[in-house]
Scaffold this motif. Structure first.
Motif, PDB file in Angstrom:
ATOM      1  N   ASP A   2       0.995  -1.642   0.165  1.00 14.04           N
ATOM      2  CA  ASP A   2      -0.075   0.048  -0.309  1.00 14.04           C
ATOM      3  C   ASP A   2       1.081   0.979   0.219  1.00 14.04           C
ATOM      4  O   ASP A   2       1.953   1.098   0.883  1.00 14.04           O
ATOM      5  N   SER A   3       0.322   2.318  -1.133  1.00 11.71           N
ATOM      6  CA  SER A   3       0.874   3.415  -0.765  1.00 11.71           C
ATOM      7  C   SER A   3       1.407   3.970   0.782  1.00 11.71           C
ATOM      8  O   SER A   3       2.342   4.925   0.820  1.00 11.71           O
ATOM      9  N   LEU A   4      -0.108   3.861   0.903  1.00 16.01           N
ATOM     10  CA  LEU A   4       0.344   4.711   2.400  1.00 16.01           C
ATOM     11  C   LEU A   4       1.379   3.910   3.429  1.00 16.01           C
ATOM     12  O   LEU A   4       1.981   4.350   3.626  1.00 16.01           O
ATOM     13  N   VAL A   5       1.759   3.088   3.357  1.00  9.29           N
ATOM     14  CA  VAL A   5       2.708   2.144   4.165  1.00  9.29           C
ATOM     15  C   VAL A   5       3.958   2.606   3.421  1.00  9.29           C
ATOM     16  O   VAL A   5       4.950   2.744   4.373  1.00  9.29           O
ATOM     17  N   ILE A   6       4.313   2.372   1.946  1.00 10.77           N
ATOM     18  CA  ILE A   6       5.598   3.092   1.694  1.00 10.77           C
ATOM     19  C   ILE A   6       5.715   4.395   1.894  1.00 10.77           C
ATOM     20  O   ILE A   6       6.827   4.388   2.336  1.00 10.77           O
ATOM     21  N   GLY A   7       5.104   5.100   2.168  1.00 11.20           N
ATOM     22  CA  GLY A   7       5.036   6.303   2.750  1.00 11.20           C
ATOM     23  C   GLY A   7       5.411   6.924   3.754  1.00 11.20           C
ATOM     24  O   GLY A   7       6.620   7.685   4.282  1.00 11.20           O
ATOM     25  N   ALA A   8       4.951   5.314   4.740  1.00  8.60           N
ATOM     26  CA  ALA A   8       5.091   5.794   6.039  1.00  8.60           C
ATOM     27  C   ALA A   8       6.768   5.008   6.847  1.00  8.60           C
ATOM     28  O   ALA A   8       7.457   5.540   7.324  1.00  8.60           O
ATOM     29  N   ILE A   9       7.098   4.357   6.030  1.00  6.00           N
ATOM     30  CA  ILE A   9       8.451   3.624   5.855  1.00  6.00           C
ATOM     31  C   ILE A   9       9.644   4.745   5.670  1.00  6.00           C
ATOM     32  O   ILE A   9      10.600   4.870   6.285  1.00  6.00           O
ATOM     33  N   ALA A  10       9.154   5.584   4.194  1.00  3.90           N
ATOM     34  CA  ALA A  10       9.889   6.381   3.654  1.00  3.90           C
ATOM     35  C   ALA A  10      10.473   7.817   4.640  1.00  3.90           C
ATOM     36  O   ALA A  10      11.597   8.066   5.170  1.00  3.90           O
ATOM     37  N   SER A  11       9.603   7.927   5.717  1.00  4.37           N
ATOM     38  CA  SER A  11       9.242   8.996   6.135  1.00  4.37           C
ATOM     39  C   SER A  11      10.783   8.850   7.840  1.00  4.37           C
ATOM     40  O   SER A  11      10.743   9.513   8.048  1.00  4.37           O
ATOM     41  N   LEU A  12      10.003   7.246   7.819  1.00 10.67           N
ATOM     42  CA  LEU A  12      10.374   7.169   8.878  1.00 10.67           C
ATOM     43  C   LEU A  12      12.004   6.927   9.300  1.00 10.67           C
ATOM     44  O   LEU A  12      13.339   6.844   9.892  1.00 10.67           O
ATOM     45  N   GLY A  13      12.080   6.359   7.429  1.00  7.00           N
ATOM     46  CA  GLY A  13      13.769   6.014   6.988  1.00  7.00           C
ATOM     47  C   GLY A  13      14.409   7.243   7.351  1.00  7.00           C
ATOM     48  O   GLY A  13      15.412   7.692   8.104  1.00  7.00           O
ATOM     49  N   ALA A  14      13.796   8.486   7.422  1.00  3.37           N
ATOM     50  CA  ALA A  14      13.840  10.000   6.817  1.00  3.37           C
ATOM     51  C   ALA A  14      14.753  10.443   8.269  1.00  3.37           C
ATOM     52  O   ALA A  14      15.275  11.055   8.754  1.00  3.37           O
ATOM     53  N   GLY A  15      13.052   9.962   8.742  1.00  2.26           N
ATOM     54  CA  GLY A  15      13.742  10.807  10.738  1.00  2.26           C
ATOM     55  C   GLY A  15      15.104   9.807  11.047  1.00  2.26           C
ATOM     56  O   GLY A  15      15.610  10.591  11.853  1.00  2.26           O
ATOM     57  N   LEU A  16      15.063   8.379  10.891  1.00  2.00           N
ATOM     58  CA  LEU A  16      16.443   7.742  11.277  1.00  2.00           C
ATOM     59  C   LEU A  16      17.667   8.292  10.700  1.00  2.00           C
ATOM     60  O   LEU A  16      18.476   8.295  11.875  1.00  2.00           O
ATOM     61  N   ALA A  17      17.545   9.001   9.146  1.00  2.00           N
ATOM     62  CA  ALA A  17      18.770   9.365   8.838  1.00  2.00           C
ATOM     63  C   ALA A  17      18.875  10.277  10.027  1.00  2.00           C
ATOM     64  O   ALA A  17      20.383  11.080   9.938  1.00  2.00           O
ATOM     65  N   THR A  18      18.433  11.100   9.655  1.00  2.00           N
ATOM     66  CA  THR A  18      18.213  13.108  10.262  1.00  2.00           C
ATOM     67  C   THR A  18      18.690  12.059  11.265  1.00  2.00           C
ATOM     68  O   THR A  18      20.371  13.427  12.533  1.00  2.00           O
ATOM     69  N   VAL A  19      18.260  11.350  12.346  1.00  2.00           N
ATOM     70  CA  VAL A  19      18.818  11.019  14.477  1.00  2.00           C
ATOM     71  C   VAL A  19      20.424  10.555  13.566  1.00  2.00           C
ATOM     72  O   VAL A  19      20.797  11.210  14.764  1.00  2.00           O
ATOM     73  N   VAL A  20      20.781   9.917  13.052  1.00  4.07           N
ATOM     74  CA  VAL A  20      22.183   9.302  13.647  1.00  4.07           C
ATOM     75  C   VAL A  20      23.044  10.405  12.554  1.00  4.07           C
ATOM     76  O   VAL A  20      24.310  10.677  12.890  1.00  4.07           O
ATOM     77  N   GLY A  21      22.877  11.189  11.967  1.00  2.00           N
ATOM     78  CA  GLY A  21      23.489  12.590  11.352  1.00  2.00           C
ATOM     79  C   GLY A  21      24.040  13.657  12.029  1.00  2.00           C
ATOM     80  O   GLY A  21      24.705  14.239  12.527  1.00  2.00           O
ATOM     81  N   ALA A  22      22.608  13.297  13.495  1.00  2.00           N
ATOM     82  CA  ALA A  22      23.138  14.438  14.458  1.00  2.00           C
ATOM     83  C   ALA A  22      23.517  13.302  15.671  1.00  2.00           C
ATOM     84  O   ALA A  22      24.618  14.369  16.404  1.00  2.00           O
ATOM     85  N   LEU A  23      23.670  12.625  15.522  1.00  2.00           N
ATOM     86  CA  LEU A  23      24.453  12.357  16.693  1.00  2.00           C
ATOM     87  C   LEU A  23      26.299  12.443  16.731  1.00  2.00           C
ATOM     88  O   LEU A  23      26.529  12.556  17.974  1.00  2.00           O
ATOM     89  N   PRO A  24      26.454  12.524  15.539  1.00  3.02           N
ATOM     90  CA  PRO A  24      28.654  12.905  15.992  1.00  3.02           C
ATOM     91  C   PRO A  24      28.043  14.571  16.427  1.00  3.02           C
ATOM     92  O   PRO A  24      29.536  14.567  17.745  1.00  3.02           O
ATOM     93  N   ILE A  25      27.368  15.190  17.485  1.00  2.00           N
ATOM     94  CA  ILE A  25      27.272  16.420  17.626  1.00  2.00           C
ATOM     95  C   ILE A  25      26.927  15.907  18.959  1.00  2.00           C
ATOM     96  O   ILE A  25      27.996  16.526  20.307  1.00  2.00           O
ATOM     97  N   LEU A  26      27.687  14.970  19.855  1.00  2.00           N
ATOM     98  CA  LEU A  26      27.274  14.242  21.050  1.00  2.00           C
ATOM     99  C   LEU A  26      28.619  14.430  21.144  1.00  2.00           C
ATOM    100  O   LEU A  26      29.631  13.625  22.621  1.00  2.00           O
ATOM    101  N   LEU A  27      29.647  14.066  20.027  1.00  2.35           N
ATOM    102  CA  LEU A  27      30.293  13.013  20.518  1.00  2.35           C
ATOM    103  C   LEU A  27      31.896  14.567  21.036  1.00  2.35           C
ATOM    104  O   LEU A  27      31.967  15.766  19.794  1.00  2.35           O
ATOM    105  N   PRO A  28      32.909  14.413  22.225  1.00  2.00           N
ATOM    106  CA  PRO A  28      33.518  15.434  21.837  1.00  2.00           C
ATOM    107  C   PRO A  28      34.936  15.706  21.141  1.00  2.00           C
ATOM    108  O   PRO A  28      36.371  15.903  21.312  1.00  2.00           O
ATOM    109  N   ILE A  29      34.330  16.488  20.040  1.00  2.00           N
ATOM    110  CA  ILE A  29      35.184  16.321  19.209  1.00  2.00           C
ATOM    111  C   ILE A  29      36.052  17.891  18.421  1.00  2.00           C
ATOM    112  O   ILE A  29      34.882  19.043  18.188  1.00  2.00           O
ATOM    113  N   ASN A  30      36.711  18.691  18.647  1.00  2.00           N
ATOM    114  CA  ASN A  30      36.912  19.662  18.131  1.00  2.00           C
ATOM    115  C   ASN A  30      37.460  20.010  17.175  1.00  2.00           C
ATOM    116  O   ASN A  30      38.721  19.501  15.895  1.00  2.00           O
TER     117      ASN A  30
END
Length: 224
Positions: A2-30
């Motif tokens: 179903d297209s609704l399921v596909i859209g939900a999975i795509a949105s979830l994937g995009a959200g997880l990618a955003t979270v993963v991309g933000a994780l380095p800010i927590l590391l003590p890197i200069n």
């Protein structure tokens, strides 16, 4: 599927990618300014690409599908982009952009340069020259600089905390322990103070007696 399921999975994937991309800010890197510039440039490129391929082009195609000509559709997009630029803010505080420089008279301009490059090794000479027989130099980075003037015949008049005038200039730093070690290695005297919101408050005088405050804030301090 179903297209609704596909859209939900795509949105979830995009959200997880955003979270993963933000994780380095927590590391003590200069990161160096060069690396930060590269990362910001890459991020800006991604956003421009998303704007073009996900907003502008689909919007143009939708306008054409509804019967608009290509020039009319393109003109509509251009007007939409430029319209916010015509809106003037009523907030007068928007006139302030950034704090640019401090002008200092120095007994020895080279001693002052060496001192401030000890504090801030990434500072460089942005410009220098001679005016009316005296040397001048702009020392700093792309955001801020000291305008140093060689005035070896003048004497200091203002005494910090004893006369009306500037008592000290404060800079926020990343690592107070490293700064103290750097000062000690160069034989530069300093004293410290404490406050609830700061991890380090370091005070040091430049060769002409101007006091500099170097502050490292606690990570949980909201106004840093």
């Amino acid at each position: 599927m179903d297209s609704l399921v596909i859209g939900a999975i795509a949105s979830l994937g995009a959200g997880l990618a955003t979270v993963v991309g933000a994780l380095p800010i927590l590391l003590p890197i200069n990161l160096t300014q060069r690396v930060q510039g590269i990362m910001l440039g890459f991020g800006a490129g991604v956003m421009l690409a998303a704007t073009s391929f996900s907003l502008i082009l689909p919007g143009t195609e939708a306008a054409i599908a509804q019967g608009a000509s290509k020039p009319y559709a393109a003109l509509t997009i251009v007007i939409g982009i430029l319209l916010p630029l015509t809106i003037k803010s009523k907030d007068k505080n928007m006139n302030f952009i950034r704090f640019e420089h401090i002008n200092l008279s120095c007994k020895n301009i080279d001693d002052s340069r060496n001192f401030y490059q000890t504090l801030f090794p990434d500072w460089y000479v942005r410009a220098e020259g001679v005016f009316n027989g005296r040397r001048w130099m702009h020392l700093g980075d792309r955001q801020f600089y000291f305008a140093l003037n060689d005035e070896n015949n003048q004497e200091r008049v203002h005494n910090a905390y004893e006369n009306i005038g500037i008592n000290h200039v404060g800079f926020v730093i990343k690592d107070g322990e490293t700064m103290k070690k750097r000062l000690e290695d160069k034989g530069i005297e300093y004293y410290t103070m404490s406050a609830a919101e700061t991890k380090h408050r370091i005070y040091v005088n430049d060769p002409d007696g101007n006091e500099i405050e170097l502050v490292e804030y606690n990570q949980n301090y909201a106004l840093k």
